[in-house]
Design a protein around this motif. Structure first.
Motif, PDB file in Angstrom:
ATOM      1  N   ASN A   1       0.972  -0.970   0.030  1.00 19.44           N
ATOM      2  CA  ASN A   1       0.038  -0.059  -0.040  1.00 19.44           C
ATOM      3  C   ASN A   1       1.044   1.246   0.031  1.00 19.44           C
ATOM      4  O   ASN A   1       0.515   2.344  -0.572  1.00 19.44           O
ATOM      5  N   GLY A   2       2.000   1.285   0.692  1.00 20.26           N
ATOM      6  CA  GLY A   2       2.884   2.386   0.717  1.00 20.26           C
ATOM      7  C   GLY A   2       3.376   2.696  -0.605  1.00 20.26           C
ATOM      8  O   GLY A   2       3.757   3.875  -1.044  1.00 20.26           O
ATOM      9  N   PHE A   3       3.648   1.523  -1.474  1.00 24.41           N
ATOM     10  CA  PHE A   3       4.186   1.755  -2.671  1.00 24.41           C
ATOM     11  C   PHE A   3       3.410   2.428  -3.592  1.00 24.41           C
ATOM     12  O   PHE A   3       3.350   3.519  -4.445  1.00 24.41           O
ATOM     13  N   ASN A   4       2.007   2.100  -3.439  1.00 25.00           N
ATOM     14  CA  ASN A   4       0.873   2.655  -4.132  1.00 25.00           C
ATOM     15  C   ASN A   4       0.670   3.768  -3.810  1.00 25.00           C
ATOM     16  O   ASN A   4       0.183   4.800  -4.591  1.00 25.00           O
ATOM     17  N   VAL A   5       0.756   4.175  -2.561  1.00 23.44           N
ATOM     18  CA  VAL A   5       0.674   5.804  -2.072  1.00 23.44           C
ATOM     19  C   VAL A   5       1.783   6.619  -2.721  1.00 23.44           C
ATOM     20  O   VAL A   5       1.492   7.620  -3.317  1.00 23.44           O
ATOM     21  N   PHE A   6       3.149   6.067  -2.879  1.00 21.63           N
ATOM     22  CA  PHE A   6       4.215   6.598  -3.356  1.00 21.63           C
ATOM     23  C   PHE A   6       3.849   7.015  -4.959  1.00 21.63           C
ATOM     24  O   PHE A   6       4.465   8.118  -5.396  1.00 21.63           O
ATOM     25  N   MET A   7       3.137   5.827  -5.402  1.00 19.17           N
ATOM     26  CA  MET A   7       2.929   5.974  -7.012  1.00 19.17           C
ATOM     27  C   MET A   7       1.910   6.921  -7.732  1.00 19.17           C
ATOM     28  O   MET A   7       1.491   7.064  -8.542  1.00 19.17           O
ATOM     29  N   SER A   8       0.873   7.276  -6.478  1.00 19.71           N
ATOM     30  CA  SER A   8      -0.460   7.865  -6.670  1.00 19.71           C
ATOM     31  C   SER A   8      -0.161   9.146  -6.694  1.00 19.71           C
ATOM     32  O   SER A   8       0.267   9.976  -5.924  1.00 19.71           O
ATOM     33  N   GLU A   9      -0.736   9.992  -8.081  1.00 16.63           N
ATOM     34  CA  GLU A   9      -0.581  11.384  -7.984  1.00 16.63           C
ATOM     35  C   GLU A   9      -1.666  12.062  -7.031  1.00 16.63           C
ATOM     36  O   GLU A   9      -1.473  13.339  -6.962  1.00 16.63           O
ATOM     37  N   GLU A  10      -2.753  11.263  -6.745  1.00 14.54           N
ATOM     38  CA  GLU A  10      -3.764  11.750  -5.715  1.00 14.54           C
ATOM     39  C   GLU A  10      -3.258  11.684  -4.275  1.00 14.54           C
ATOM     40  O   GLU A  10      -3.919  12.231  -3.306  1.00 14.54           O
ATOM     41  N   LYS A  11      -2.366  10.666  -4.111  1.00 16.91           N
ATOM     42  CA  LYS A  11      -1.845  10.684  -2.574  1.00 16.91           C
ATOM     43  C   LYS A  11      -0.452  11.189  -2.574  1.00 16.91           C
ATOM     44  O   LYS A  11       0.152  12.330  -2.422  1.00 16.91           O
ATOM     45  N   GLY A  12       0.748  10.260  -2.280  1.00 18.40           N
ATOM     46  CA  GLY A  12       2.101  10.838  -2.306  1.00 18.40           C
ATOM     47  C   GLY A  12       2.560  11.466  -3.320  1.00 18.40           C
ATOM     48  O   GLY A  12       3.071  12.662  -3.062  1.00 18.40           O
ATOM     49  N   ASP A  13       2.264  11.288  -4.325  1.00 22.11           N
ATOM     50  CA  ASP A  13       2.967  11.687  -5.755  1.00 22.11           C
ATOM     51  C   ASP A  13       4.347  12.081  -5.477  1.00 22.11           C
ATOM     52  O   ASP A  13       4.861  13.064  -5.837  1.00 22.11           O
ATOM     53  N   CYS A  14       5.063  10.960  -5.374  1.00 24.79           N
ATOM     54  CA  CYS A  14       6.485  10.991  -4.911  1.00 24.79           C
ATOM     55  C   CYS A  14       7.235  10.537  -6.203  1.00 24.79           C
ATOM     56  O   CYS A  14       8.741  10.950  -6.131  1.00 24.79           O
ATOM     57  N   PHE A  15       6.848  10.014  -7.157  1.00 21.79           N
ATOM     58  CA  PHE A  15       7.569   9.258  -8.180  1.00 21.79           C
ATOM     59  C   PHE A  15       8.282  10.369  -9.047  1.00 21.79           C
ATOM     60  O   PHE A  15       9.330   9.767  -9.590  1.00 21.79           O
ATOM     61  N   HIS A  16       7.776  11.426  -9.328  1.00 25.78           N
ATOM     62  CA  HIS A  16       8.057  12.234 -10.217  1.00 25.78           C
ATOM     63  C   HIS A  16       9.718  12.507 -10.018  1.00 25.78           C
ATOM     64  O   HIS A  16      10.566  12.843 -10.773  1.00 25.78           O
ATOM     65  N   CYS A  17      10.012  12.873  -8.884  1.00 23.18           N
ATOM     66  CA  CYS A  17      11.461  13.286  -8.392  1.00 23.18           C
ATOM     67  C   CYS A  17      12.224  12.262  -7.956  1.00 23.18           C
ATOM     68  O   CYS A  17      13.439  12.252  -7.807  1.00 23.18           O
ATOM     69  N   HIS A  18      11.485  11.327  -7.314  1.00 25.55           N
ATOM     70  CA  HIS A  18      12.199  10.146  -6.557  1.00 25.55           C
ATOM     71  C   HIS A  18      12.164   8.856  -7.392  1.00 25.55           C
ATOM     72  O   HIS A  18      12.543   7.686  -6.517  1.00 25.55           O
ATOM     73  N   GLY A  19      11.854   8.721  -8.522  1.00 30.64           N
ATOM     74  CA  GLY A  19      12.103   7.206  -9.265  1.00 30.64           C
ATOM     75  C   GLY A  19      10.885   6.472  -8.947  1.00 30.64           C
ATOM     76  O   GLY A  19       9.889   6.791  -8.406  1.00 30.64           O
ATOM     77  N   SER A  20      10.984   5.231  -9.461  1.00 30.82           N
ATOM     78  CA  SER A  20       9.869   4.228  -9.359  1.00 30.82           C
ATOM     79  C   SER A  20      10.588   2.900  -9.392  1.00 30.82           C
ATOM     80  O   SER A  20      11.775   2.561  -9.680  1.00 30.82           O
TER      81      SER A  20
END
Length: 338
Positions: free
Chosen positions: A199-218
């Motif tokens: 679930n944490g990975f999904n939060v990381f990858m979700s633009e509506e939640k964490g939206d972390c992947f743009h700057c921090h990879g995937s």
């Protein structure tokens, strides 16, 4: 029989076999290795020795390893590292790994040095870091009982220069690779994630939640950073201009390089100035602590709401996922130990 002359045999360094992790080979282009500084067994070994030798600092009290400790993923647990003369800077020491894949080739928090060889020299001569003088340092090295022979083997000359010091240390640093975390094994089909980690990975990858992947990879960027510069909403105004001080462009004020999210277990404190001691503080910043400024990155889309507004469960799960990027093998790798 005619006479013939034979030139003295010239030792040729042994090419270093840089083992590329499977995920890196699959997802990334080949690492950057300068044509004028190929990796060799002798060069890497020399660079490793220099990295841990206090001879490179002005008063011979510090080495590169003083602020970049293996057990801390080649970072420093102090908010600001103390320099050789007791001076304190204003930035936290960046961790050092996977640098050969920094395709932008700009290093440090603010991108002030282009090329890893230049980055090696900067802290050596910086007055608030190792505070060395290259002429004095190369004099010491040339008079040393072992270094001239080691440079002869690595570079074909016993005349030691600052340029060769930089090349040797850069060779070693390019071999510092971290790629064996739980999440790496998960992507290779060798491990499973818990419900919370998934679930944490999904939060990381979700633009509506964490939206972390743009700057921090995937999962498609195993570096877990874009190696670019962003204003991530830490402050409304800046005492440290970051990239703006280097480029001279006010639009770059407050921008700093995105660090890799690998090995966060070992690399606290966080951010360029080490202001956050825990991952919870980092997550809270993006959830409800964003500060608006004129140069804030457009990716901070919810700055007007203070952040992305994660639930307590999503915060806990996001942290659980981030910890799956921890590479225990890395900090115990004998290839990197003194």
């Amino acid at each position: 029989m005619s006479c013939s002359s034979k030139e003295d045999d010239v030792y040729i360094p042994v090419a270093y076999n840089l083992e590329i992790p499977e995920l890196f080979a699959d997802k990334l282009i080949a690492p950057i290795i300068p044509a004028d500084n190929p990796l060799t067994e002798e060069g890497v070994a020399l660079g490793k020795k220099l990295f841990s030798d206090r001879i490179l600092s002005g008063n011979q009290t510090q080495s590169c390893a003083h602020c970049h400790k293996l057990q801390e993923a080649f970072s420093d647990s102090s908010q600001f590292s103390e320099g050789a003369d007791g001076s304190l800077g204003s930035r936290n020491s960046m961790p050092l790994f996977n640098l050969a894949w920094n395709f932008d080739e700009r290093f440090a928090w603010d991108g002030k040095e282009f090329g890893l060889e230049n980055q090696v020299i900067e802290p050596i001569v910086n007055p608030i870091e190792m505070h060395g003088d290259l002429k004095e340092i190369t004099k010491r090295l040339n008079e040393h009982d072992r270094y001239p022979d080691l440079f002869q083997l690595a570079f074909g000359t016993s005349e030691i220069s600052g340029d060769l010091v930089a090349k040797a240390v850069a060779q070693f640093m390019r071999t510092i690779i971290s790629a064996n975390s739980k999440f790496d094994k998960y992507l290779l089909g060798e491990a499973s994630l818990t419900v919370s980690e998934e679930n944490g990975f999904n939060v990381f990858m979700s633009e509506e939640k964490g939206d972390c992947f743009h700057c921090h990879g995937s999962n498609n960027n195993p570096l877990w950073t874009d190696n670019q510069f962003h204003n991530n909403g830490l402050d409304e105004s800046f005492t440290d201009l970051g990239l703006g001080a280097i480029s001279g462009d006010p639009a770059d004020n407050g921008k700093f390089r995105s660090p890799s999210l690998r090995n966060l277990t070992f690399t606290a404190p966080y951010m360029h100035d080490g202001r956050f001691s825990t991952l919870e503080e980092v997550i809270n910043h993006y959830s409800e602590g964003l500060q608006f400024s004129e140069t804030i990155d457009p990716l901070m889309k919810k700055v007007n709401d203070g952040g992305v507004g994660l639930s307590d469960q999503d915060k806990a799960d996001l942290k659980a996922f981030l910890l799956t990027l921890t590479d225990e093998e890395f900090i115990n790798n004998p290839a990197f130990k003194n």
